[in-house]
Design an enzyme around this catalytic site. Structure first.
Site, PDB file in Angstrom:
ATOM      1  N   ASP A  82     -10.767 -15.215 -29.077  1.00  0.00           N
ATOM      2  CA  ASP A  82     -11.909 -16.085 -28.806  1.00  0.00           C
ATOM      3  C   ASP A  82     -11.570 -17.041 -27.676  1.00  0.00           C
ATOM      4  O   ASP A  82     -10.649 -16.793 -26.896  1.00  0.00           O
ATOM      5  CB  ASP A  82     -12.279 -16.848 -30.088  1.00  0.00           C
ATOM      6  CG  ASP A  82     -13.774 -17.084 -30.215  1.00  0.00           C
ATOM      7  OD1 ASP A  82     -14.303 -17.919 -29.462  1.00  0.00           O
ATOM      8  OD2 ASP A  82     -14.418 -16.425 -31.053  1.00  0.00           O
ATOM      9  N   HIS A 304     -16.265 -22.750 -30.070  1.00  0.00           N
ATOM     10  CA  HIS A 304     -16.696 -21.446 -30.556  1.00  0.00           C
ATOM     11  C   HIS A 304     -15.671 -20.829 -31.505  1.00  0.00           C
ATOM     12  O   HIS A 304     -16.000 -20.413 -32.624  1.00  0.00           O
ATOM     13  CB  HIS A 304     -16.946 -20.532 -29.359  1.00  0.00           C
ATOM     14  CG  HIS A 304     -17.567 -19.221 -29.692  1.00  0.00           C
ATOM     15  ND1 HIS A 304     -16.833 -18.128 -30.075  1.00  0.00           N
ATOM     16  CD2 HIS A 304     -18.864 -18.812 -29.684  1.00  0.00           C
ATOM     17  CE1 HIS A 304     -17.642 -17.097 -30.286  1.00  0.00           C
ATOM     18  NE2 HIS A 304     -18.885 -17.502 -30.047  1.00  0.00           N
ATOM     19  N   SER A 473     -22.092 -13.989 -32.965  1.00  0.00           N
ATOM     20  CA  SER A 473     -20.725 -14.509 -33.034  1.00  0.00           C
ATOM     21  C   SER A 473     -20.419 -15.097 -34.398  1.00  0.00           C
ATOM     22  O   SER A 473     -19.259 -15.171 -34.802  1.00  0.00           O
ATOM     23  CB  SER A 473     -20.512 -15.594 -31.975  1.00  0.00           C
ATOM     24  OG  SER A 473     -20.318 -15.049 -30.706  1.00  0.00           O
TER      25      SER A 473
END
Length: 548
Positions: A82, A304, A473
């Site tokens: 990521d 994220h 995601s």
């Protein structure tokens, strides 16, 4: 590209907020926005449709209460490829992988794996001087920058036969690039105007009410008896409840972030002259090069990856924060995804790093539509398969039918054979109605395996904070969490068996839903191979049966 929320639809949601703020309509935006500052909220995705009022969760709480209570779990190592993970987060620091063969900070590659001081994982976007790539160009931009000097102004007939496939690629890339430049330029104009008008409207309402903040408490019981103003505040209050925002001020903050992202897309993602790779100092086209990067697994913006990690395995035993899906877990951070499109070389090396350091499952919440070094990625995926490693991949947020528009890493190899050790995941929402398929989610009866909750998912954020994000995601780590839970309680299961169980146990759904990106109603079961939503309870039941 990582998807902290559906990029294009986030801006669409902003445009639809305009009438809400100015004329106080009660229609919510088409795509809820992330709310990092929102107060703690239930993790709806852990709930059970039968026991929890029809909420379309994955029955995780029920599985733990009825099937797994008192059973012994075993350690599972999950890699998260990521943008980075906040290694200091209170709900993650106890579950993060620590390389037992490496001594922190001594500047020596103690375990001789080629990566010095890789205590928490590795960063393939870092330079030897400690700097990091944050913004990157889109793959279309990088391809066009390379191909334009070779083919600009030429006709296909003038190009040697051996070069015509590359010339055709140049035409496709140029068309896609020009369309994105046009789209983002227009979005910047439209949403700049929308932000200005909404900000002005909010300021006017504050002055009318004599308040400094338009939060839910104020809007629910406004300090005025004017019936027209009370009608406006009532509509705004309902909109905030429906979208998960704490205040109109937070909405404006998110709108401004959306504007900045659009500007960044033009300045960096679509800038033919932008090349941050010099920071890394590697040979970008050399897919055989392995040993580059640095030890900074958080990077400049770990939002994220931190959110993804929390969904999979936030500490279940600390009595605080949220519950990660998997018990007895270690999470390895491998940074390879910038704000822009990831490079195939980095993805391939990230997969190999995770496999070589013992990861049993890899979460890959990223994707793009061009893959110039696809063979290198496929070689790494095949390598992972030989080591029994399962890959979970997000389907993407452009409401595309992936049966017609390939997204990479693809669920099939270049020779057409399916990837046996990968699951591709679309995103579902909370309610069993026409909104069940998240409006942003990619789909495909052939190329998307299954859906999982991915809309307004509450998880960890940097700085020991929590908040909602939306996207495939978020759906992928839900499936990763299920896989890790199964592997923990049934350690004998292979990657192939985990995939079979997860897909076979998906709860079939035949609700008429809006096909993502349209108002067309379709049977939810037509949007993926399984036609269902992953379900931990059903998966555990299936795992308890004798293995064929």
């Amino acid at each position: 590209m990582v998807f902290p929320f559906p990029y294009r639809l986030r801006l669409l949601g902003i445009s639809l907020l305009l009438p809400v703020l100015v004329s106080a309509q009660t229609t919510p935006p088409a795509s809820p926005l992330p709310t990092p500052t929102a107060p703690a909220s239930p993790q709806w995705y852990l709930l059970d449709a039968q026991q929890d009022g029809g909420v379309m969760g994955i029955s995780a709480n029920r599985a733990y209460q009825e099937l797994l209570q008192g059973k012994v779990s075993t350690p599972v190592l999950v890699a998260v490829i990521d943008a980075g993970i906040d290694t200091t987060h209170a709900d993650l620091k106890r579950v993060l992988w620590h390389n037992p063969r490496e001594i922190a900070g001594n500047g020596v590659d103690d375990d001789k794996n080629g990566y010095t001081d890789d205590v928490w994982g590795w960063n393939f976007l870092g330079g030897p001087d400690g700097r990091n790539v944050n913004q990157e160009a889109l793959e279309e931009t990088r391809l066009l920058a390379r191909l334009k000097p070779l083919y600009q102004g030429k006709t296909r007939a003038a190009v040697p036969a051996a070069k015509r496939p590359e010339y055709d690629l140049y035409l496709r890339v140029r068309k896609a690039y020009e369309a994105k430049v046009k789209e983002n330029t227009e979005q910047l104009r439209q949403f700049g105007q929308a932000y200005a008008e909404n900000a002005q409207g909010a300021e006017g309402l504050k002055q009318t009410l004599g308040v400094t903040r338009l939060d839910t408490a104020t809007l629910r019981n406004p300090p005025t008896q004017d019936p027209e103003v009370r009608q406006i505040t009532r509509g705004l209050y309902q909109t905030l409840l429906q979208t998960g925002f704490a205040s109109l001020d937070d909405v404006l903050v998110e709108m401004k972030k959306g504007l900045q992202e659009t500007q960044d897309q033009l300045d960096y993602g679509l800038n033919l002259r932008f090349n941050p790779r010099t920071i890394v100092g590697d040979q970008p086209e050399n897919v055989k090069q392995r040993n580059y990067g640095n030890r900074d697994v958080a990077g400049p913006d770990p939002m994220h990856g931190t959110h993804v990690a929390g969904i999979i395995g936030a500490d279940r035993d600390n009595g605080a924060g949220i519950l990660g899906l998997a018990p007895n877990i270690q999470i390895m951070s491998v940074r390879a995804v910038p704000d822009g499109d990831e490079r195939d070389k980095d993805v391939a090396n990230a997969i190999r790093y995770a496999v070589d350091n013992g990861a049993q499952i890899i979460n890959m919440s990223f994707g793009k539509y061009y893959s110039p070094q696809r063979p290198a990625v496929e070689e790494a995926i095949r390598y992972a398969n030989t080591k029994g490693v399962l890959l979970i991949h997000s389907a993407g947020n452009e409401n595309n039918n992936l049966d017609n528009a390939a997204q990479y890493p693809a669920p099939t190899f270049q020779n057409g054979q399916p990837v046996p050790n990968m699951i591709t995941v679309g995103a579902s929402a909370r309610t069993n109605d026409e909104t069940l398929a998240a409006d942003f989610s990619n789909y495909g009866k052939l190329r998307v395996d299954v859906f999982a909750p991915g809309n307004q998912i509450y998880s960890t954020l940097p700085g020991s904070q929590y908040g909602n994000l939306s996207g495939t995601s978020m759906a992928a780590p839900v499936v990763t969490g299920i896989a890790a839970t199964l592997k923990s309680y049934f350690p004998q299961l292979t990657a192939a068996q985990l995939k079979r169980i997860i897909l076979a146990s998906a709860q079939p759904v035949h609700t008429q839903v809006r096909q993502p990106g349209t108002n067309k109603l379709v049977d939810f079961s037509t949007l993926s191979r399984t036609g269902g939503i992953v379900n931990l309870y059903r998966a555990v039941l299936l795992a308890q049966q004798p293995t064929p």
